[in-house]
Design a protein around this motif. Structure first.
Motif, short mmCIF file in Angstrom:
data_model
loop_
_atom_site.label_atom_id
_atom_site.label_comp_id
_atom_site.label_asym_id
_atom_site.label_seq_id
_atom_site.Cartn_x
_atom_site.Cartn_y
_atom_site.Cartn_z
N MET A 100 13.83 50.78 70.62
CA MET A 100 14.56 51.60 69.67
C MET A 100 14.16 53.07 69.79
O MET A 100 13.11 53.41 70.30
CB MET A 100 14.26 51.12 68.25
CG MET A 100 15.03 49.89 67.89
SD MET A 100 14.90 49.53 66.15
CE MET A 100 13.52 48.47 66.18
N ILE A 108 13.34 51.49 60.40
CA ILE A 108 12.81 50.15 60.17
C ILE A 108 11.87 50.17 58.96
O ILE A 108 11.85 49.25 58.15
CB ILE A 108 12.06 49.63 61.42
CG1 ILE A 108 13.05 49.20 62.49
CG2 ILE A 108 11.15 48.47 61.07
CD1 ILE A 108 13.83 47.97 62.15
N HIS A 111 13.56 49.73 55.78
CA HIS A 111 14.24 48.44 55.64
C HIS A 111 14.04 47.80 54.28
O HIS A 111 14.99 47.40 53.62
CB HIS A 111 13.75 47.50 56.74
CG HIS A 111 14.47 46.19 56.79
ND1 HIS A 111 14.17 45.15 55.95
CD2 HIS A 111 15.49 45.75 57.56
CE1 HIS A 111 14.97 44.13 56.21
NE2 HIS A 111 15.78 44.48 57.18
N ALA A 121 27.10 44.71 55.75
CA ALA A 121 26.96 45.33 57.07
C ALA A 121 28.24 45.15 57.88
O ALA A 121 28.65 46.02 58.63
CB ALA A 121 25.78 44.74 57.82
N GLN A 124 31.20 47.05 55.64
CA GLN A 124 30.90 48.46 55.41
C GLN A 124 31.66 49.09 54.25
O GLN A 124 32.44 50.03 54.45
CB GLN A 124 31.15 49.28 56.69
CG GLN A 124 30.18 48.92 57.79
CD GLN A 124 30.16 49.91 58.91
OE1 GLN A 124 31.02 50.79 58.99
NE2 GLN A 124 29.20 49.77 59.80
N GLU A 132 23.27 53.74 54.13
CA GLU A 132 22.89 53.92 55.53
C GLU A 132 22.68 55.40 55.84
O GLU A 132 21.71 55.80 56.47
CB GLU A 132 24.00 53.32 56.41
CG GLU A 132 23.66 53.23 57.87
CD GLU A 132 22.73 52.08 58.20
OE1 GLU A 132 22.42 51.93 59.37
OE2 GLU A 132 22.30 51.35 57.28
N ARG B 261 29.02 46.48 64.41
CA ARG B 261 28.59 46.93 63.08
C ARG B 261 27.24 46.33 62.71
O ARG B 261 26.38 47.02 62.18
CB ARG B 261 29.63 46.52 62.04
CG ARG B 261 30.82 47.44 62.06
CD ARG B 261 31.76 47.15 60.93
NE ARG B 261 32.60 48.32 60.69
CZ ARG B 261 33.38 48.46 59.65
NH1 ARG B 261 33.44 47.52 58.74
NH2 ARG B 261 34.10 49.55 59.50
N LEU B 262 27.10 45.04 63.01
CA LEU B 262 25.82 44.39 62.69
C LEU B 262 24.67 45.03 63.45
O LEU B 262 23.61 45.29 62.91
CB LEU B 262 25.90 42.90 63.05
CG LEU B 262 26.66 42.02 62.07
CD1 LEU B 262 26.86 40.64 62.65
CD2 LEU B 262 25.88 41.92 60.77
N ASN B 264 24.21 47.97 64.52
CA ASN B 264 23.76 49.27 64.05
C ASN B 264 23.57 49.31 62.54
O ASN B 264 23.73 50.34 61.91
CB ASN B 264 24.75 50.36 64.48
CG ASN B 264 24.59 50.66 65.95
OD1 ASN B 264 23.49 50.89 66.43
ND2 ASN B 264 25.68 50.61 66.68
N SER B 265 23.25 48.16 61.98
CA SER B 265 22.99 48.12 60.54
C SER B 265 21.52 47.79 60.32
O SER B 265 20.75 47.61 61.27
CB SER B 265 23.84 47.05 59.88
OG SER B 265 23.33 45.79 60.22
N LYS B 266 21.18 47.69 59.06
CA LYS B 266 19.82 47.35 58.69
C LYS B 266 19.39 46.03 59.34
O LYS B 266 18.31 45.93 59.92
CB LYS B 266 19.79 47.24 57.16
CG LYS B 266 18.59 46.60 56.59
CD LYS B 266 18.76 46.45 55.07
CE LYS B 266 18.02 45.23 54.60
NZ LYS B 266 18.00 45.03 53.18
N ARG B 269 18.90 46.30 63.23
CA ARG B 269 17.63 46.96 63.57
C ARG B 269 16.46 46.01 63.35
O ARG B 269 15.52 45.97 64.12
CB ARG B 269 17.45 48.22 62.72
CG ARG B 269 18.37 49.36 63.13
CD ARG B 269 17.96 50.64 62.43
NE ARG B 269 18.06 50.55 60.98
CZ ARG B 269 19.14 50.86 60.28
NH1 ARG B 269 20.21 51.31 60.90
NH2 ARG B 269 19.16 50.75 58.97
#
Ligand SMILES: Nc1ncnc2c1ncn2[C@@H]1O[C@H](COP(=O)(O)OP(=O)(O)OP(=O)(O)O)[C@@H](O)[C@H]1O
Ligand SMILES: [Mg+2]
Lengths: 264, 408
Positions: A100, A108, A111, A121, A124, A132, B261-262, B264-266, B269
């Motif tokens: 990353m 992270i 999180h 997610a 959206q 985000e 989308r998943l 690049n989401s929380k 990651r």
């Protein structure tokens, strides 16, 4: 009297026959910069691992009293819950997420403070997008504070060594801790980087309202930074006190001279 | 000196191959006349070819290594650079869209059918990519969820007359459910152990389907599975194929959309963090088990949907379609395409599924050539055909606003 922010009583950790920690009691007051020192293999990292839930201690009590909250026990909690309670840490052997970018590494850390789940997610909705966005801005601000903003989109592995150590601190900060545990943050740094680290730690205590417990072999750094020092040797606590006390303590001198320590 | 060593090494390899291939390349037994021929010329050929092949191989290997040393791992694959560049992105995507829209009308039905299979693998690959590529969980029983989808459609249609469009969303839920059920007990294991246990689970599902005759019709399978209807209307065979083709295209687009989308989401990651370092990941406040379980379950969701399409397309399924080899093929798609890289996985699926079909020209050596190609990709491009690239954020420092620049 105020309760200590971290109160560890009679902590013991056995690995098979080896007593890595033997009846260690340490209390950290709010707003302190405390240091945990000791020769190699003394059990310092093990102490961190027991507090943060990576190891389940064989015996003992680990209690925290977060600012403005009640005292609670951390024994038996999984590491992620300990982090949620407000204790963040860095690792002696740097453990960044190498797949990353620098920014994502910090994100992270955010999180556990974000709420959107899987469905959000995928769909959206505005709430998820805002959250985000905020995570991105917050993380960027943390990078600015730590002085890493020029690396924001670089892969974490490509950073210079000193910057990787600072990124570990940035990532830990992102979890919104009240207590920061730093495991040898200056290891491998040159004098210039160590000086900057010194300033950073002071700045964190004064501006981020953090209490800091650090493990460090660089005695110059420890003596100049710490308000209070705890010394362990062979898993046992042998002394605690102000830097001046510790410098003069005969047990400590014996422990260090008896071993082959890195620094004087 | 290096050259000398090189030659020595290649000579040894050539010699070793001559010994290895001696029984098949040199000795020829004629069982009718009870005679043995020794074709010594072949021995020479094997030696010469191996020697030069080994030289060439080493040359490229060396060059590859030299290149890697020069640039530290931040070369961006060509396709990502194309997609990042605004001038090229639109024409490029336009061309791609035109190609895929025209495809079934230009090429004969056989090619459409192959392309459908390849696109189903794109779906499966993107699903497995969540599990293996992003979350780093080696799942060798992925085909089980594919079977769940296929049998769900076949059986629900057989017994209750449910149509494709009803079963498709149901199968997604069913896949998730199975993912959670199978994932719950096995995800406490790590690495090799997880791989072996998932492999076992995959086989159990297949064996159950093979032996539970009353439920699944056993090895005979289920025939006459209807194709999808178009508002109650059924097309002829040729048009059905085209119809399914566009359904799959739609599903693939939906998969790309959601998976991107998943990623690049929380949660995405968190998967990558878990893959990179479990301990640090937990220390950052991420629930390890829950994160693994969501990856496993979401991967299963897409496998099940792929299974429904597969059953509708072939109109006949039996347990033999869901062997361990299927799992391995999907895994190859992910690994060769590029772990964690959606574009890579798409490329991997197209290459890996289309290539063997078009390699039929070289008939008996087909699988040999195919295998050799896989080895070559892995040696020279260990990150896969198209490696993953992370999202780039740009910051306007004065105003502290963020402009996101996405590419995938
Ligand atoms: N998981 C484990 N299993 C068995 N023994 C362990 C484990 N972790 C630590 N130990 C042992 O416990 C003792 C204390 O180790 P620890 O890592 O806490 O030392 P340390 O004080 O951090 O040393 P250093 O300054 O070298 O980092 C050592 O003897 C070590 O070998
Ligand atoms: Mg240590």
């Amino acid at each position: 009297m105020n309760k200590p922010i971290l109160n560890v009583k009679n902590l013991t950790m056995n690995f098979g026959g080896l007593k890595a920690l033997d009846d260690v009691s340490i209390a950290i007051e709010k707003g302190q910069i405390a240091a945990l020192i000791g020769p190699n293999g003394a059990g310092k990292t093990t102490f961190f691992n027991c507090i943060t839930g990576i190891y389940e201690p064989t015996n003992g009590i680990v209690e925290i009293t977060p600012p403005g909250k009640n005292t609670q026990s951390l024994r038996g909690l999984k590491p992620n819950y300990v982090t949620e309670r407000g204790i963040a840490r860095t690792f002696q052997n740097i453990r960044l997420f190498h797949g990353m970018t620098v920014l994502e590494n910090v994100m992270i850390g955010r999180h556990c403070r974000l709420s959107s789940g899987i469905i959000k997610a995928m769909l959206q909705p505005p709430s998820q997008k805002n959250e985000e966005q905020k995570a991105v801005t917050d993380s960027y601000e943390i990078l600015e504070k730590i002085g890493l903003e020029q690396y924001v989109n670089d892969m974490a592995v490509n950073l210079p060594y000193g910057a990787q150590r600072r990124l570990e601190i940035a990532r830990a900060l992102a979890t919104d801790p009240f207590l920061l545990l730093l495991d040898e943050p200056a290891a491998g740094m040159n004098p210039q980087e160590t000086k900057e680290l010194d300033d950073l730690i002071l700045w964190l205590r004064d501006n981020e309202n953090l209490t800091i417990l650090l493990i460090e072999h660089d005695m110059k750094l420890v003596m100049s930074l710490s308000d209070w020092i705890h010394v362990v040797d062979y898993g046992k606590k042998i002394a605690e006190g102000t830097p001046a006390d510790i410098k003069a303590n005969s047990d400590v001198i014996k422990a260090y001279l008896g071993e082959d320590s890195d620094d004087a | 000196m290096a050259i000398k060593n090189q030659i020595k090494q290649s000579l040894i390899i050539a010699f070793w191959f001559m010994i290895l291939t001696f029984p098949i390349m040199v000795i020829k037994v004629n069982t009718i006349q009870n005679t043995i021929y020794f074709r010594w010329a072949n021995l020479l050929w094997v030696g010469i070819v191996t020697f030069f092949a080994s030289m060439v191989w080493n040359y490229f290997l060396r060059r590859n290594e030299a290149q890697k040393k020069k640039e530290i791992d931040d070369d961006i694959p060509l396709i990502h650079r194309l997609l990042q560049n605004d001038r090229f992105r639109r024409p490029f995507l336009g061309l791609l869209a035109a190609f895929f829209i025209a495809y079934p009308f230009v090429f004969p039905m056989y090619h459409t059918s192959i392309m459908i299979s390849a696109l189903v693998y794109v779906m499966l690959g993107l699903g497995l990519n969540i599990v293996v590529g992003l979350a780093g969980l080696l799942d060798l029983g992925y085909v089980a969820f594919y079977a769940v989808g296929a049998y769900a459609y076949a059986l629900l249609n057989l017994h209750f007359g449910l149509s494709f469009w009803v079963v498709l969303p149901m199968s997604a839920l069913l896949g998730t459910l199975f993912g959670v059920m199978l994932g719950y007990p096995v995800l406490r294991l790590r690495g090799d152990y997880l791989a072996i246990v998932t492999l076992g689970f995959g086989e159990i599902i297949r064996i159950v389907l093979e032996n539970w005759d009353d439920f699944s019709n056993g090895p005979r399978g289920i025939a006459d599975i209807p194709p999808p209807s178009f508002f109650g209307h059924y097309f002829d065979q040729h048009n059905t194929m085209i119809y399914i083709y566009f359904i799959v295209i739609g599903l693939v687009l939906m998969t790309i959309f959601f998976v991107n989308r998943l990623e690049n989401s929380k949660i995405g990651r968190a998967w990558i963090a878990l893959r990179d370092d479990e301990i640090a990941c937990q220390a950052m406040g991420i629930d390890k088990f829950k994160t693994k379980l969501t990856a496993f379950a979401l991967g299963a969701t897409w496998a099940a949907m792929g299974g429904v399409v597969f059953a509708a397309k072939t109109s006949y399924i039996n347990p033999m379609s869901f062997t361990i080899w299927e799992s391995i093929t999907i895994l190859c798609v992910v690994v060769i395409g590029g772990m964690g890289s959606a574009i890579g996985v798409i490329a991997g699926a197209l290459v890996l599924i289309l290539l063997p079909e078009y390699l039929r020209a070289v008939a008996e050596y087909r699988m040999l050539v195919f295998g050799a190609l896989q080895v070559i990709v892995m040696v020279f491009k260990p990150d896969g055909l198209i490696k993953s690239v992370r999202k780039v954020y740009t910051f306007n420092v004065q105003e502290k606003t963020i402009h996101e620049q996405t590419h995938t």
